[in-house]
Design a protein around this motif. Structure first.
Motif, PDB file in Angstrom:
ATOM      1  N   ALA A   1      -0.624  -5.648  -4.799  1.00 30.12           N
ATOM      2  CA  ALA A   1       0.150  -7.359  -3.813  1.00 30.12           C
ATOM      3  C   ALA A   1      -0.323  -7.997  -3.600  1.00 30.12           C
TER       4      ALA A   1
ATOM      5  N   THR B   1      -0.614  -8.193   4.781  1.00 28.93           N
ATOM      6  CA  THR B   1      -0.035  -7.411   4.556  1.00 28.93           C
ATOM      7  C   THR B   1       0.838  -7.465   3.674  1.00 28.93           C
ATOM      8  N   SER B   2       1.861  -6.674   2.814  1.00 30.85           N
ATOM      9  CA  SER B   2       2.406  -6.527   1.751  1.00 30.85           C
ATOM     10  C   SER B   2       3.818  -6.840   2.382  1.00 30.85           C
TER      11      SER B   2
ATOM     12  N   ALA C   1       6.545  -5.231   2.470  1.00 33.09           N
ATOM     13  CA  ALA C   1       7.476  -4.503   3.272  1.00 33.09           C
ATOM     14  C   ALA C   1       6.758  -3.979   4.519  1.00 33.09           C
ATOM     15  N   ASN C   2       6.048  -4.038   4.774  1.00 31.23           N
ATOM     16  CA  ASN C   2       4.959  -3.653   6.101  1.00 31.23           C
ATOM     17  C   ASN C   2       5.246  -5.593   7.457  1.00 31.23           C
TER      18      ASN C   2
ATOM     19  N   HIS D   1      -5.710  -3.510  -7.542  1.00 31.12           N
ATOM     20  CA  HIS D   1      -4.237  -3.904  -5.554  1.00 31.12           C
ATOM     21  C   HIS D   1      -3.300  -5.037  -6.220  1.00 31.12           C
TER      22      HIS D   1
ATOM     23  N   THR E   1      -4.094  -4.000   2.562  1.00 27.69           N
ATOM     24  CA  THR E   1      -4.010  -4.668   2.541  1.00 27.69           C
ATOM     25  C   THR E   1      -5.294  -4.828   1.232  1.00 27.69           C
TER      26      THR E   1
ATOM     27  N   PRO F   1       1.195   0.408   6.439  1.00 27.62           N
ATOM     28  CA  PRO F   1       0.596   1.742   5.630  1.00 27.62           C
ATOM     29  C   PRO F   1      -0.105   1.306   4.357  1.00 27.62           C
ATOM     30  N   GLN F   2       0.725   0.215   3.918  1.00 28.68           N
ATOM     31  CA  GLN F   2       0.673  -0.334   2.853  1.00 28.68           C
ATOM     32  C   GLN F   2      -0.491  -0.750   2.667  1.00 28.68           C
TER      33      GLN F   2
ATOM     34  N   ARG G   1      -6.961   0.178   2.777  1.00 24.76           N
ATOM     35  CA  ARG G   1      -6.150   1.254   1.991  1.00 24.76           C
ATOM     36  C   ARG G   1      -4.595   1.708   3.142  1.00 24.76           C
ATOM     37  N   TRP G   2      -5.184   0.668   4.370  1.00 24.05           N
ATOM     38  CA  TRP G   2      -4.376   1.346   5.309  1.00 24.05           C
ATOM     39  C   TRP G   2      -4.677   0.160   6.622  1.00 24.05           C
TER      40      TRP G   2
END
Length: 638
Positions: free
Chosen positions: A339, A440-441, A443-444, A337, A559, A556-557, A563-564
């Motif tokens: 992230a 979350t990342s 980017a999200n 993973h 955790t 969508p990225q 996956r979503w």
């Protein structure tokens, strides 16, 4: 029922009589250590000085990563052999002794075996980290390895290790690396003024980092995380015990005992540690403090509870893909993973998980292994525990074994850093973390976050200022304030500030926020937990006062757990000073009801000295009262 793959190496049969919760015994720990070592040694150089595990290199480079593979696996082998009083069925120490001889022959040379030199942390620092594992491994196995080395190899090893004493560590737990190196050198009669200075300096700094409640900050800021157990408590207490220093052992041990009073609640009913803070790819190293407490006797936990925690954590990761099909620990949480990682993570980084094997220093006849497993603290009655020093509020529920950490104090921001959103770390910035969800990342959309949008740019939470914490019978609270910072445009808005209070009881989280100084046109948004739709855990968020526009947004990225993911979000336009109240929940209970009827009354009153929020709980008629003053927050529940 969820099923998981078996570990990629063979383990003994389960023993549910002795270990009714995990089935694991001491034999499982030995087999796990051997399995991980066998897999890693397939990637050793011919002389055994470097273990060049496959994967993308860290920012320190391939040679440093190879040393990391040697040093971190050596630590696992050392605990394994020392705990067996020198019995070494796979001749691990012979391999590591040969690697030591090759690695120190021409340090710094660019060849197949030579170790990199230890330099300042900002030049070539990673070898300093690994020097501590090499030194500790040599100290643990002295009768069977160090004492049998040729004098020339001993001298070369000392010269290489002294690089850790002569160069600058990073300003955090790194000072314990030269401390550990110096401790080893002194233990083999190679002490001098240089070793004494390294040890004195580390202990001086450690004292300034101690903040109370058994918790150290990882440096001069307010970074409170798993480094407490796998570094800040581990190195000094293990050093004291190995040296037979009863005074130092009592001092460090008392702090570990107090640390475990709260930290022992931070493992879920499934064995998972909290997914919080950096270096999470070290995984079951999170149980190192629990294991050391049992080994040293400095613990508030019974032996059966300690074993339930450490074995539960080991089993949790081995069954969820931590070691891939080739037996190597992957870079991630369950499986790979990205992230979860930091820039310093390389292929061998996960092997700091070796620190959990400190449990093997307890011999076979030790109560840690002979006592019957008992339930973990999170498997007992529902609990809410405040930990004021780090600014934590810990909430566990027996029905689902989920543990939640409400973070009102740990931010991983150095004192010399200004307010800036340029380096946001999701593993510290969020309001809450758990044993079943990850952040979350970047980017999200951010989970568990109160943001203020100004000029179409959402704010983030960076430096956290605690406002207090406390708990009573079945409930607790913690509060903090922060200056919203923005990743684009000006970093801050003059006068803009957010004060946040979390009140926990049962599975519920009353989240109260006061936004001060919001400019015209600003918008506040609050998100809940990130979870997989239809997955094993359910995230809920309900506006009680001030909020509008409930919606569900996507990540969508995903955790580290899915996956979503999706997360609930509330929003409202704000200006000036606004008080906002919501109720949140994270639960794995299949019959958990909606949140609408949980709180039957919310009142907000504003006055010249601040704002007061009162919430009534429908189930028992109790009231929670939160008063935001000019410089402080007070909370009571009755």
């Amino acid at each position: 029922m969820t099923t998981f793959p078996s570990p990629s190496f063979e383990l003994p049969p389960e023993d549910r009589a002795s270990s009714p919760y995990t089935g694991y015994t001491r034999a499982h720990w030995e087999a796990a250590a051997d399995g991980l070592l066998h897999a890693a040694w397939r990637w050793a150089t011919p002389g055994g000085a470097l273990l060049d595990l496959p994967g993308p290199p860290s920012h320190s480079g391939v040679r440093s990563d190879g040393l990391e593979g040697y040093a971190r696996t050596f630590l696992a082998a050392a605990f394994r052999v020392a705990g067996a009083e020198g019995k070494d069925p796979y001749e691990w120490l012979e391999r590591y002794g040969r690697g030591l001889a090759y690695g120190t022959r021409t340090p710094g040379r660019d060849d197949a075996e030579s170790w990199p030199l230890i330099l300042d942390h900002h030049v070539q620092g990673q070898p300093m980290v690994e020097s501590a594992s090499v030194a500790l491994g040599l100290r643990l196995t002295r009768p069977w390895l160090w004492d049998r080395l040729e004098p020339g190899v001993q001298d070369r090893a000392e010269q290489w290790l002294r690089g850790a004493l002569r160069h600058l560590p990073a300003g955090n737990n790194w000072y314990l690396f030269p401390y550990t190196v110096a401790g080893f050198l002194e233990s083999v009669g190679r002490e001098d003024a240089e070793t004494a200075r390294a040890r004195e300096r580390a202990l001086e700094l450690l004292e300034t980092w101690y903040r109370g409640d058994g918790w150290y900050a990882d440096g001069d800021g307010r970074a409170f995380d798993h480094y407490n157990g796998w570094a800040l408590h581990l190195y000094p207490l293990l050093d004291a015990d190995l040296a037979g220093d009863e005074h130092a052992s009592a001092r460090h041990g008392a702090r570990l005992r107090e640390h475990l009073e709260s930290f022992s609640l931070m493992f879920g009913g499934d064995g998972a540690p909290l997914h919080f803070g950096r270096s999470l790819t070290y995984r079951f190293a999170a149980s190192a403090g629990v294991a050391l407490g049992a080994v040293s006797g400095h613990t508030p936990l019974s032996p059966g509870t300690s074993r339930r925690l450490v074995s539960g954590s080991l089993r949790y990761f081995l069954e969820r893909g931590a070691s891939g099909g080739d037996g190597l620990l992957t870079l991630g949480w369950h499986g790979p993973h990205p992230a979860t990682l930091q820039s310093y993570s390389g292929p061998a980084s996960p092997y700091w998980a070796s620190k959990a094997f400190v449990a093997l220093l307890a011999p076979a006849g030790h109560p840690l292994w002979t006592s019957v497993e008992e339930e973990a603290p999170s498997e007992g009655p529902d609990r809410v525990l405040s930990v004021p020093a780090p600014g934590f509020l810990v909430q566990s529920t027996r029905a689902d074994g989920v543990v939640r950490l409400h973070n009102h104090g740990s931010d991983h921001v150095r004192p010399d850093e200004g307010e800036s959103a340029r380096e946001v770390d999701p593993h510290y910035a969020r309001l809450a973390y758990s044993t079943v969800t990850g952040p979350t990342s970047v980017a999200n959309p951010a989970d568990n976050h109160l943001s203020v949008t100004v000029g179409a740019v959402r704010s983030t939470r960076r430096r956290i200022h605690p406002l207090g914490a406390g708990h009573g019978d079945g409930w607790g609270w913690a509060g903090s304030w922060h200056v919203p910072v923005f990743p684009a445009g000006p970093s801050t808005v003059p006068g803009l500030r957010v004060e946040s209070v979390t009140v926990a009881r049962g599975r519920y989280e009353l989240r109260v926020h006061r936004v001060l100084g919001a400019p015209a046109g600003a918008r506040a948004e609050l998100t809940g937990w990130a979870a997989e739709p239809g997955g094993p855990v359910r995230s809920q968020l309900y506006g009680l006062h001030g909020w509008e526009a409930p919606e569900e947004v996507r990540a969508p990225q995903g955790t580290a757990f899915t996956r979503w993911a999706v997360l609930p979000r509330l929003g409202v336009d704000v200006a000036g000073t606004v008080v906002l109240v919501a109720l949140a929940s994270l639960t794995a209970e299949t019959d958990a009801g909606p949140l609408e009827a949980v709180v039957d009354h919310v009142g907000v009153r504003s006055g010249p000295d601040g704002d007061t929020v009162e919430a009534g709980w429908a189930e028992d008629g109790t009231r929670t009262r939160i008063v935001f003053g000019r410089e402080a927050v007070s909370v009571d529940h009755s």
